[in-house]
Design a protein around this motif. Structure first.
Motif, PDB file in Angstrom:
ATOM      1  N   PRO A   1       0.831  -1.204   0.000  1.00 47.99           N
ATOM      2  CA  PRO A   1       0.000   0.000   0.000  1.00 47.99           C
ATOM      3  C   PRO A   1       0.866   1.254   0.000  1.00 47.99           C
ATOM      4  N   ASP A   2       0.484   2.225  -0.792  1.00 52.69           N
ATOM      5  CA  ASP A   2       1.235   3.457  -1.036  1.00 52.69           C
ATOM      6  C   ASP A   2       2.493   3.197  -1.861  1.00 52.69           C
ATOM      7  N   GLY A   3       2.603   2.008  -2.448  1.00 48.44           N
ATOM      8  CA  GLY A   3       3.677   1.730  -3.389  1.00 48.44           C
ATOM      9  C   GLY A   3       3.319   2.274  -4.764  1.00 48.44           C
ATOM     10  N   VAL A   4       4.321   2.422  -5.613  1.00 52.80           N
ATOM     11  CA  VAL A   4       4.110   3.052  -6.907  1.00 52.80           C
ATOM     12  C   VAL A   4       4.658   2.174  -8.021  1.00 52.80           C
ATOM     13  N   PHE A   5       3.932   2.151  -9.122  1.00 51.70           N
ATOM     14  CA  PHE A   5       4.353   1.464 -10.342  1.00 51.70           C
ATOM     15  C   PHE A   5       4.700   2.516 -11.390  1.00 51.70           C
ATOM     16  N   ILE A   6       5.892   2.413 -11.969  1.00 51.49           N
ATOM     17  CA  ILE A   6       6.344   3.320 -13.026  1.00 51.49           C
ATOM     18  C   ILE A   6       6.780   2.458 -14.205  1.00 51.49           C
ATOM     19  N   GLY A   7       6.125   2.624 -15.348  1.00 49.12           N
ATOM     20  CA  GLY A   7       6.427   1.760 -16.478  1.00 49.12           C
ATOM     21  C   GLY A   7       6.460   2.502 -17.796  1.00 49.12           C
ATOM     22  N   ALA A   8       7.005   1.822 -18.799  1.00 51.92           N
ATOM     23  CA  ALA A   8       7.042   2.347 -20.164  1.00 51.92           C
ATOM     24  C   ALA A   8       6.821   1.187 -21.117  1.00 51.92           C
TER      25      ALA A   8
ATOM     26  N   ALA B   1      -3.403   0.889 -27.376  1.00 48.06           N
ATOM     27  CA  ALA B   1      -3.708   2.306 -27.590  1.00 48.06           C
ATOM     28  C   ALA B   1      -3.586   3.052 -26.269  1.00 48.06           C
ATOM     29  N   VAL B   2      -3.120   4.300 -26.351  1.00 45.36           N
ATOM     30  CA  VAL B   2      -2.905   5.078 -25.129  1.00 45.36           C
ATOM     31  C   VAL B   2      -4.221   5.327 -24.396  1.00 45.36           C
ATOM     32  N   ALA B   3      -5.325   5.410 -25.136  1.00 50.56           N
ATOM     33  CA  ALA B   3      -6.621   5.645 -24.501  1.00 50.56           C
ATOM     34  C   ALA B   3      -7.036   4.495 -23.596  1.00 50.56           C
ATOM     35  N   ASP B   4      -6.483   3.289 -23.821  1.00 54.18           N
ATOM     36  CA  ASP B   4      -6.847   2.119 -23.021  1.00 54.18           C
ATOM     37  C   ASP B   4      -6.016   1.979 -21.748  1.00 54.18           C
TER      38      ASP B   4
ATOM     39  N   SER C   1      -6.622   1.491 -13.989  1.00 56.38           N
ATOM     40  CA  SER C   1      -7.679   1.730 -13.010  1.00 56.38           C
ATOM     41  C   SER C   1      -8.385   0.429 -12.639  1.00 56.38           C
ATOM     42  N   ARG C   2      -8.667  -0.394 -13.635  1.00 54.25           N
ATOM     43  CA  ARG C   2      -9.305  -1.691 -13.371  1.00 54.25           C
ATOM     44  C   ARG C   2      -8.431  -2.585 -12.508  1.00 54.25           C
ATOM     45  N   ALA C   3      -7.106  -2.442 -12.655  1.00 53.86           N
ATOM     46  CA  ALA C   3      -6.189  -3.268 -11.867  1.00 53.86           C
ATOM     47  C   ALA C   3      -6.101  -2.796 -10.415  1.00 53.86           C
ATOM     48  N   GLY C   4      -6.655  -1.608 -10.105  1.00 46.33           N
ATOM     49  CA  GLY C   4      -6.666  -1.111  -8.729  1.00 46.33           C
ATOM     50  C   GLY C   4      -5.789   0.087  -8.477  1.00 46.33           C
ATOM     51  N   PHE C   5      -5.084   0.587  -9.492  1.00 45.95           N
ATOM     52  CA  PHE C   5      -4.202   1.739  -9.301  1.00 45.95           C
ATOM     53  C   PHE C   5      -5.012   3.036  -9.235  1.00 45.95           C
ATOM     54  N   ASN C   6      -4.494   4.009  -8.499  1.00 46.07           N
ATOM     55  CA  ASN C   6      -5.116   5.329  -8.460  1.00 46.07           C
ATOM     56  C   ASN C   6      -4.044   6.394  -8.672  1.00 46.07           C
ATOM     57  N   THR C   7      -4.479   7.669  -8.676  1.00 45.12           N
ATOM     58  CA  THR C   7      -3.580   8.799  -8.935  1.00 45.12           C
ATOM     59  C   THR C   7      -2.720   8.508 -10.168  1.00 45.12           C
ATOM     60  N   LEU C   8      -3.405   8.235 -11.271  1.00 44.34           N
ATOM     61  CA  LEU C   8      -2.738   7.776 -12.490  1.00 44.34           C
ATOM     62  C   LEU C   8      -2.161   8.933 -13.291  1.00 44.34           C
ATOM     63  N   THR C   9      -1.037   8.679 -13.928  1.00 42.15           N
ATOM     64  CA  THR C   9      -0.446   9.593 -14.896  1.00 42.15           C
ATOM     65  C   THR C   9      -0.028   8.780 -16.115  1.00 42.15           C
ATOM     66  N   VAL C  10      -0.489   9.173 -17.291  1.00 33.93           N
ATOM     67  CA  VAL C  10      -0.107   8.518 -18.545  1.00 33.93           C
ATOM     68  C   VAL C  10       0.303   9.606 -19.524  1.00 33.93           C
TER      69      VAL C  10
ATOM     70  N   TYR D   1       4.436   6.285 -21.158  1.00 31.01           N
ATOM     71  CA  TYR D   1       4.912   6.243 -19.775  1.00 31.01           C
ATOM     72  C   TYR D   1       3.711   6.263 -18.844  1.00 31.01           C
ATOM     73  N   MET D   2       3.755   5.444 -17.811  1.00 27.74           N
ATOM     74  CA  MET D   2       2.611   5.352 -16.898  1.00 27.74           C
ATOM     75  C   MET D   2       3.082   5.320 -15.454  1.00 27.74           C
ATOM     76  N   ILE D   3       2.326   5.972 -14.585  1.00 28.65           N
ATOM     77  CA  ILE D   3       2.595   5.964 -13.144  1.00 28.65           C
ATOM     78  C   ILE D   3       1.264   5.697 -12.441  1.00 28.65           C
ATOM     79  N   GLY D   4       1.270   4.744 -11.529  1.00 26.70           N
ATOM     80  CA  GLY D   4       0.066   4.431 -10.765  1.00 26.70           C
ATOM     81  C   GLY D   4       0.425   4.047  -9.344  1.00 26.70           C
ATOM     82  N   TRP D   5      -0.414   4.430  -8.397  1.00 23.47           N
ATOM     83  CA  TRP D   5      -0.168   4.182  -6.977  1.00 23.47           C
ATOM     84  C   TRP D   5      -1.166   3.167  -6.435  1.00 23.47           C
TER      85      TRP D   5
END
Length: 339
Positions: free
Chosen positions: A176-183, A217-220, A226-235, A301-305
């Motif tokens: 919890p409160d961990g972050v995922f950063i991917g490309a 696609a970037v729109a997906d 979000s469906r996976a449970g991440f919040n405070t998303l940045t793409v 690039y994506m960031i999710g918490w």
């Protein structure tokens, strides 16, 4: 748009990480789970493992790593933007350690590198961060829930058959409160190569088959995260353009990166006449004034918490005390006051 030119040519702390065998992956050096062709399994994961293993065993594996190292550096920059130290991090699809070489032990204290290709892990670049290397599939991460403070991934997830499941696996192993950063590669990647091959096949063979794998696609992405449970998303998206002498050098470097097509519906052989025609079309349609040809790589690039009660929460709907209409009036008053 960023530009690149083709260059001239300790494990004592990892025992507590493993999950019970709820995953489908074996503990010994495995092959990815068997898959059949179709809309739900577009990629031959066993072939992708072979391609990456072959690329890692070449005499100079770093010769074709310039793109991966560039994107790995940009992922590391995003890690540095978060002002905290991560005691334990996971690199999903780490390859030869393209992110780790840019990180410091002051930011990441311990790192687990996971890749489906054991040869890539064996030839990983040395780093100052204590690391453990694990052969595993991105869709079947063999770790306990709430294990890692940080998960990173660079240019690997575009080859998984079940991207929603891979995102859920990453969310599962984050604290919890961990972050995922991917490309990952985006839909416009290698559009020059794709169009040239298709036009050449239509001309020479009367039809065409896919030679560049499908991309998300970037729109997906935001929806899937979000469906996976991440919040405070940045793409966000970026493009890197690499200049090559010609089409054959593009394909040579893709093979050296382990990025050859592994779609089930790929065409196994390209005729010589078709390849020569594609090279001529590539140069005619996209060639630079200096005789080189560009290859565009679109990067998402994506960031999710992962949720934690200490995180900031959005205000309740209807709790605003100022409307957008009022803001417009304030701007008008300020403009008249300046006059």
């Amino acid at each position: 748009m960023r530009g690149l030119s083709r260059p001239v040519l300790r494990a004592g702390w990892c025992g507590r990480l493993w999950a019970p065998p709820r995953r489908a992956l074996a503990a010994s050096p495995p092959s990815p789970p068997a898959a059949t062709s179709g809309a739900l399994s577009p990629f031959d994961r066993r072939l992708k493992r072979k391609q990456k293993n072959w690329a890692a065993l070449q005499a100079e594996p770093a010769k074709c790593d310039y793109l991966r190292e560039e994107v790995g550096g940009r992922i590391a920059d995003r890690v540095f933007d978060i002002t905290r130290t991560f005691p334990l991090a996971l690199d999903v699809g780490s390859g030869r350690g393209y992110i780790a070489q840019h990180l410091t032990k002051e930011t990441v204290e311990k790192l687990v590198q996971v890749d489906v290709a054991e040869n890539a892990l064996k030839n990983a670049v040395e780093t100052e961060i204590p690391t453990v290397k694990v052969v595993a599939d991105e869709e079947f991460l063999p770790f306990k829930e709430n294990t890692f403070d940080l998960v990173v991934s660079s240019l690997s997830l575009h080859w998984v058959n079940d991207l929603p499941k891979a995102f859920k696996e990453i969310h599962h192993v984050l604290k919890p409160d961990g972050v995922f950063i991917g490309a990952m590669f985006g839909g416009d990647t290698l559009y020059e190569l794709r169009c040239s091959l298709q036009l050449a096949e239509l001309e020479r063979e009367g039809g065409f088959s896919p030679h560049v794998s499908p991309f998300t696609a970037v729109a997906d992405l935001g929806h899937l995260l979000s469906r996976a449970g991440f919040n405070t998303l940045t793409v966000d998206t970026d493009e890197i353009q690499v200049n090559y002498p010609g089409l054959f050098e593009v394909m040579e470097d893709l093979q050296g990166m382990g990025e050859s097509n592994c779609s089930w519906n790929r065409k196994p052989l390209l005729h010589r006449e078709t390849m020569l025609a594609a090279a001529a079309i590539y140069r005619e349609m996209y060639g630079n004034s200096d005789g080189s040809v560009p290859a565009t790589f679109q990067i998402y690039y994506m960031i999710g918490w992962k949720y934690h009660e200490s995180q900031a929460k959005p205000a309740q709907r209807g709790s605003a005390t100022v409307s957008f209409g009022d803001l417009a009036k304030i701007e008008g008053l300020i403009s008249r006051g300046k006059k």
